[in-house]
Design a protein around this motif. Structure first.
Motif, PDB file in Angstrom:
ATOM      1  N   ALA A  86      -4.074   9.294  -4.117  1.00 52.39           N
ATOM      2  CA  ALA A  86      -4.220   8.258  -3.099  1.00 52.39           C
ATOM      3  C   ALA A  86      -3.275   7.077  -3.296  1.00 52.39           C
ATOM      4  CB  ALA A  86      -5.668   7.785  -3.042  1.00 52.39           C
ATOM      5  N   PRO A  87      -3.079   6.536  -4.526  1.00 49.88           N
ATOM      6  CA  PRO A  87      -2.156   5.404  -4.677  1.00 49.88           C
ATOM      7  C   PRO A  87      -0.746   5.721  -4.191  1.00 49.88           C
ATOM      8  CG  PRO A  87      -3.513   5.643  -6.638  1.00 49.88           C
ATOM      9  CD  PRO A  87      -3.774   6.850  -5.796  1.00 49.88           C
ATOM     10  N   ALA A  88      -0.254   6.917  -4.483  1.00 48.43           N
ATOM     11  CA  ALA A  88       1.084   7.296  -4.028  1.00 48.43           C
ATOM     12  C   ALA A  88       1.122   7.424  -2.513  1.00 48.43           C
ATOM     13  CB  ALA A  88       1.512   8.611  -4.683  1.00 48.43           C
ATOM     14  N   ALA A  89       0.043   7.946  -1.910  1.00 48.49           N
ATOM     15  CA  ALA A  89      -0.005   8.088  -0.460  1.00 48.49           C
ATOM     16  C   ALA A  89      -0.029   6.724   0.223  1.00 48.49           C
ATOM     17  CB  ALA A  89      -1.224   8.907  -0.053  1.00 48.49           C
ATOM     18  N   VAL A  90      -0.752   5.777  -0.351  1.00 48.63           N
ATOM     19  CA  VAL A  90      -0.797   4.422   0.209  1.00 48.63           C
ATOM     20  C   VAL A  90       0.582   3.782   0.147  1.00 48.63           C
ATOM     21  CG1 VAL A  90      -1.712   2.097  -0.129  1.00 48.63           C
ATOM     22  CG2 VAL A  90      -3.247   4.069  -0.266  1.00 48.63           C
ATOM     23  N   ALA A  91       1.256   3.940  -1.000  1.00 51.20           N
ATOM     24  CA  ALA A  91       2.604   3.380  -1.140  1.00 51.20           C
ATOM     25  C   ALA A  91       3.563   4.007  -0.133  1.00 51.20           C
ATOM     26  CB  ALA A  91       3.099   3.593  -2.565  1.00 51.20           C
ATOM     27  N   ALA A  92       3.436   5.315   0.072  1.00 51.37           N
ATOM     28  CA  ALA A  92       4.309   5.988   1.039  1.00 51.37           C
ATOM     29  C   ALA A  92       4.025   5.518   2.459  1.00 51.37           C
ATOM     30  CB  ALA A  92       4.123   7.499   0.934  1.00 51.37           C
ATOM     31  N   ALA A  93       2.754   5.279   2.773  1.00 56.94           N
ATOM     32  CA  ALA A  93       2.396   4.828   4.117  1.00 56.94           C
ATOM     33  C   ALA A  93       2.943   3.432   4.395  1.00 56.94           C
ATOM     34  CB  ALA A  93       0.885   4.850   4.289  1.00 56.94           C
ATOM     35  N   GLY A  95       5.639   2.228   3.206  1.00 59.03           N
ATOM     36  CA  GLY A  95       7.082   2.350   3.378  1.00 59.03           C
ATOM     37  C   GLY A  95       7.852   1.192   2.773  1.00 59.03           C
ATOM     38  N   ALA A  96       8.713   0.587   3.562  1.00 57.88           N
ATOM     39  CA  ALA A  96       9.596  -0.471   3.072  1.00 57.88           C
ATOM     40  C   ALA A  96       9.015  -1.864   3.237  1.00 57.88           C
ATOM     41  CB  ALA A  96      10.939  -0.385   3.791  1.00 57.88           C
ATOM     42  N   ALA A  97       7.733  -1.969   3.488  1.00 63.57           N
ATOM     43  CA  ALA A  97       7.115  -3.285   3.651  1.00 63.57           C
ATOM     44  C   ALA A  97       7.308  -4.119   2.386  1.00 63.57           C
ATOM     45  CB  ALA A  97       5.631  -3.131   3.967  1.00 63.57           C
ATOM     46  N   ARG A  98       7.710  -5.348   2.579  1.00 64.46           N
ATOM     47  CA  ARG A  98       7.923  -6.243   1.431  1.00 64.46           C
ATOM     48  C   ARG A  98       6.704  -7.104   1.142  1.00 64.46           C
ATOM     49  NH1 ARG A  98      13.087  -9.048   3.881  1.00 64.46           N
ATOM     50  NH2 ARG A  98      11.628  -8.883   5.638  1.00 64.46           N
ATOM     51  N   THR A  99       5.930  -7.424   2.172  1.00 66.36           N
ATOM     52  CA  THR A  99       4.715  -8.219   1.997  1.00 66.36           C
ATOM     53  C   THR A  99       3.567  -7.507   2.703  1.00 66.36           C
ATOM     54  OG1 THR A  99       5.328  -9.530   3.953  1.00 66.36           O
ATOM     55  CG2 THR A  99       5.903 -10.428   1.783  1.00 66.36           C
ATOM     56  N   VAL A 100       2.417  -7.470   2.045  1.00 65.03           N
ATOM     57  CA  VAL A 100       1.243  -6.775   2.583  1.00 65.03           C
ATOM     58  C   VAL A 100       0.028  -7.665   2.395  1.00 65.03           C
ATOM     59  CG1 VAL A 100      -0.208  -4.722   2.449  1.00 65.03           C
ATOM     60  CG2 VAL A 100       2.243  -4.540   1.968  1.00 65.03           C
ATOM     61  N   VAL A 101      -0.704  -7.938   3.466  1.00 60.04           N
ATOM     62  CA  VAL A 101      -1.937  -8.696   3.366  1.00 60.04           C
ATOM     63  C   VAL A 101      -3.099  -7.718   3.210  1.00 60.04           C
ATOM     64  CG1 VAL A 101      -2.230  -8.818   5.886  1.00 60.04           C
ATOM     65  CG2 VAL A 101      -3.379 -10.473   4.413  1.00 60.04           C
ATOM     66  N   VAL A 102      -4.026  -8.046   2.306  1.00 64.89           N
ATOM     67  CA  VAL A 102      -5.162  -7.162   2.026  1.00 64.89           C
ATOM     68  C   VAL A 102      -6.444  -7.993   2.013  1.00 64.89           C
ATOM     69  CG1 VAL A 102      -3.762  -5.549   0.668  1.00 64.89           C
ATOM     70  CG2 VAL A 102      -4.933  -7.442  -0.475  1.00 64.89           C
ATOM     71  N   THR A 111      -3.846   0.365  -4.801  1.00 67.63           N
ATOM     72  CA  THR A 111      -2.571  -0.356  -4.733  1.00 67.63           C
ATOM     73  C   THR A 111      -1.763  -0.288  -6.023  1.00 67.63           C
ATOM     74  OG1 THR A 111      -3.693  -2.421  -5.369  1.00 67.63           O
ATOM     75  CG2 THR A 111      -3.487  -1.957  -3.010  1.00 67.63           C
ATOM     76  N   THR A 112      -2.138   0.593  -6.942  1.00 71.31           N
ATOM     77  CA  THR A 112      -1.429   0.638  -8.226  1.00 71.31           C
ATOM     78  C   THR A 112       0.021   1.084  -8.082  1.00 71.31           C
ATOM     79  OG1 THR A 112      -2.328   2.867  -8.571  1.00 71.31           O
ATOM     80  CG2 THR A 112      -3.530   1.026  -9.572  1.00 71.31           C
ATOM     81  N   ALA A 113       0.339   1.825  -7.029  1.00 72.35           N
ATOM     82  CA  ALA A 113       1.713   2.313  -6.846  1.00 72.35           C
ATOM     83  C   ALA A 113       2.489   1.485  -5.820  1.00 72.35           C
ATOM     84  CB  ALA A 113       1.700   3.782  -6.419  1.00 72.35           C
ATOM     85  N   VAL A 114       1.878   0.460  -5.261  1.00 70.11           N
ATOM     86  CA  VAL A 114       2.533  -0.353  -4.231  1.00 70.11           C
ATOM     87  C   VAL A 114       3.498  -1.331  -4.881  1.00 70.11           C
ATOM     88  CG1 VAL A 114       2.166  -2.051  -2.393  1.00 70.11           C
ATOM     89  CG2 VAL A 114       0.574  -0.121  -2.668  1.00 70.11           C
ATOM     90  N   GLN A 115       4.738  -1.347  -4.403  1.00 68.13           N
ATOM     91  CA  GLN A 115       5.761  -2.239  -4.944  1.00 68.13           C
ATOM     92  C   GLN A 115       5.846  -3.556  -4.173  1.00 68.13           C
ATOM     93  OE1 GLN A 115       7.437  -1.448  -7.776  1.00 68.13           O
ATOM     94  NE2 GLN A 115       6.159   0.408  -7.791  1.00 68.13           N
ATOM     95  N   ALA A 116       5.268  -3.616  -2.991  1.00 62.74           N
ATOM     96  CA  ALA A 116       5.359  -4.817  -2.156  1.00 62.74           C
ATOM     97  C   ALA A 116       4.485  -5.932  -2.718  1.00 62.74           C
ATOM     98  CB  ALA A 116       4.931  -4.494  -0.728  1.00 62.74           C
ATOM     99  N   GLU A 117       4.755  -7.139  -2.281  1.00 56.95           N
ATOM    100  CA  GLU A 117       3.935  -8.289  -2.669  1.00 56.95           C
ATOM    101  C   GLU A 117       2.598  -8.233  -1.924  1.00 56.95           C
ATOM    102  OE1 GLU A 117       3.853 -13.177  -2.210  1.00 56.95           O
ATOM    103  OE2 GLU A 117       5.572 -12.014  -1.483  1.00 56.95           O
ATOM    104  N   LEU A 118       1.509  -8.247  -2.663  1.00 59.54           N
ATOM    105  CA  LEU A 118       0.172  -8.194  -2.081  1.00 59.54           C
ATOM    106  C   LEU A 118      -0.359  -9.611  -1.901  1.00 59.54           C
ATOM    107  CD1 LEU A 118      -1.423  -5.223  -4.067  1.00 59.54           C
ATOM    108  CD2 LEU A 118      -0.346  -5.174  -1.812  1.00 59.54           C
ATOM    109  N   ILE A 119      -0.779  -9.926  -0.685  1.00 59.01           N
ATOM    110  CA  ILE A 119      -1.313 -11.243  -0.368  1.00 59.01           C
ATOM    111  C   ILE A 119      -2.796 -11.072  -0.033  1.00 59.01           C
ATOM    112  CG2 ILE A 119      -1.143 -13.246   1.161  1.00 59.01           C
ATOM    113  CD1 ILE A 119       1.767 -12.374   1.707  1.00 59.01           C
ATOM    114  N   VAL A 120      -3.668 -11.553  -0.903  1.00 61.07           N
ATOM    115  CA  VAL A 120      -5.109 -11.438  -0.681  1.00 61.07           C
ATOM    116  C   VAL A 120      -5.527 -12.487   0.351  1.00 61.07           C
ATOM    117  CG1 VAL A 120      -7.393 -11.518  -1.720  1.00 61.07           C
ATOM    118  CG2 VAL A 120      -5.468 -10.584  -3.012  1.00 61.07           C
ATOM    119  N   ASP A 121      -6.113 -12.027   1.437  1.00 61.39           N
ATOM    120  CA  ASP A 121      -6.484 -12.939   2.524  1.00 61.39           C
ATOM    121  C   ASP A 121      -7.695 -13.771   2.136  1.00 61.39           C
ATOM    122  OD1 ASP A 121      -6.344 -13.912   5.305  1.00 61.39           O
ATOM    123  OD2 ASP A 121      -8.256 -12.845   5.518  1.00 61.39           O
ATOM    124  N   ASP A 122      -7.543 -15.092   2.242  1.00 61.53           N
ATOM    125  CA  ASP A 122      -8.660 -15.997   1.969  1.00 61.53           C
ATOM    126  C   ASP A 122      -9.149 -16.692   3.233  1.00 61.53           C
ATOM    127  OD1 ASP A 122      -6.586 -17.696   2.501  1.00 61.53           O
ATOM    128  OD2 ASP A 122      -6.615 -18.721   0.561  1.00 61.53           O
TER     129      ASP A 122
END
Length: 257
Positions: A86-93, A95-102, A111-122
């Motif tokens: 699943a972590p690899a599939a999430v990273a592939a989905a 794609g080239a996103a640089r910032t991701v809100v979660v 998200t262990t395989a995600v290279q993008a910057e993760l922004i936790v929504d507050d």
């Protein structure tokens, strides 16, 4: 059964449209019921329900197959994977996103395989700030196979509605046990928390209001990826080595022949 005829007042010279409408309403209110149903228990219940045989007896893998087909009909991209992948599939989905809100309660394992910057929504980011973010990653509450609908609850996995509407790319992770066949079963699951804020998504945002030309991304994300986590297949049992027949040595009597 009560005798009933649909007799409507005829419009007479000088009667305005308003008077005609009010006269029809009075006539309808004065008319007896068409049937003998008087209590809630008397209402026919022949429509599909959450405990319908089709819902209970359809194999889960077939239900997930219908979900995938419906999502792809909506031009969504489906990534079928297993818990370990699943972590690899999430990273592939993503794609080239640089910032991701979660959302705040998204499982870290996704998200262990995600290279993008993760922004936790507050809850503080406004629509303009969310629009500058490349993608959003959420979980879901329920997935309806027959309609290809993903149901998000406004909680720590689904997040607030704004984060699933403003970014241009939405990635949703769906667990196999969240997939149901029909809408009645989904409504039953949603009824466990009737005061929650619900968002129902059927494919990427699109409209054909203007000259019947399909335009995507008008009312929400232009791209929708669904990561469907399914049970890992059972390992294929190793084939047992073929047993060779044992050759019996010749007896003394056979040797003398």
């Amino acid at each position: 059964m009560t005798e009933w005829t649909d007799v409507r007042p005829q419009r007479t010279p000088g009667m305005s449209a308003k008077d005609e409408i009010l006269a029809r309403l009075r006539t309808a209110l004065d008319a007896p019921r068409r049937d003998e149903i008087t209590e809630a228990a008397d209402v026919p219940r022949s429509y599909q329900r959450a405990d319908d045989k089709q819902e209970l007896r359809t194999a889960p893998e077939k239900v997930r197959g219908v979900l995938v087909q419906r999502l792809e009909d909506y031009t969504a991209v489906v990534h079928r994977t297993t818990p370990s992948e699943a972590p690899a599939a999430v990273a592939a989905a993503l794609g080239a996103a640089r910032t991701v809100v979660v959302p705040s309660g998204l499982p870290d394992a996704w998200t262990t395989a995600v290279q993008a910057e993760l922004i936790v929504d507050d809850g503080s980011a406004d629509p303009h700030q969310l629009d500058a973010i490349d993608a959003v990653l959420t979980g879901c509450h329920t997935a309806i196979a027959l309609t290809g609908t993903i149901v998000l609850r406004g909680d720590e996995r689904g997040g607030r509605r704004a984060i699933s509407l403003v970014p241009d790319h939405h990635v949703i992770v769906v667990d196999a046990d969240q997939v149901v066949l029909g809408v009645p079963k989904a409504i039953q699951r949603m009824g466990e928390d009737p005061r929650a804020a619900w968002t129902m998504i059927s494919g990427p945002s699109a409209t054909s209001d203007i000259e019947l030309e399909r335009v995507e991304g008008v009312h929400g994300p232009r791209r929708l990826d669904v990561v469907l986590i399914e049970p890992a297949p059972d390992p294929t049992p190793e084939s047992e080595p073929e047993i060779q027949p044992v050759t019996q040595p010749a007896t003394d009597q056979e040797n003398t022949r």
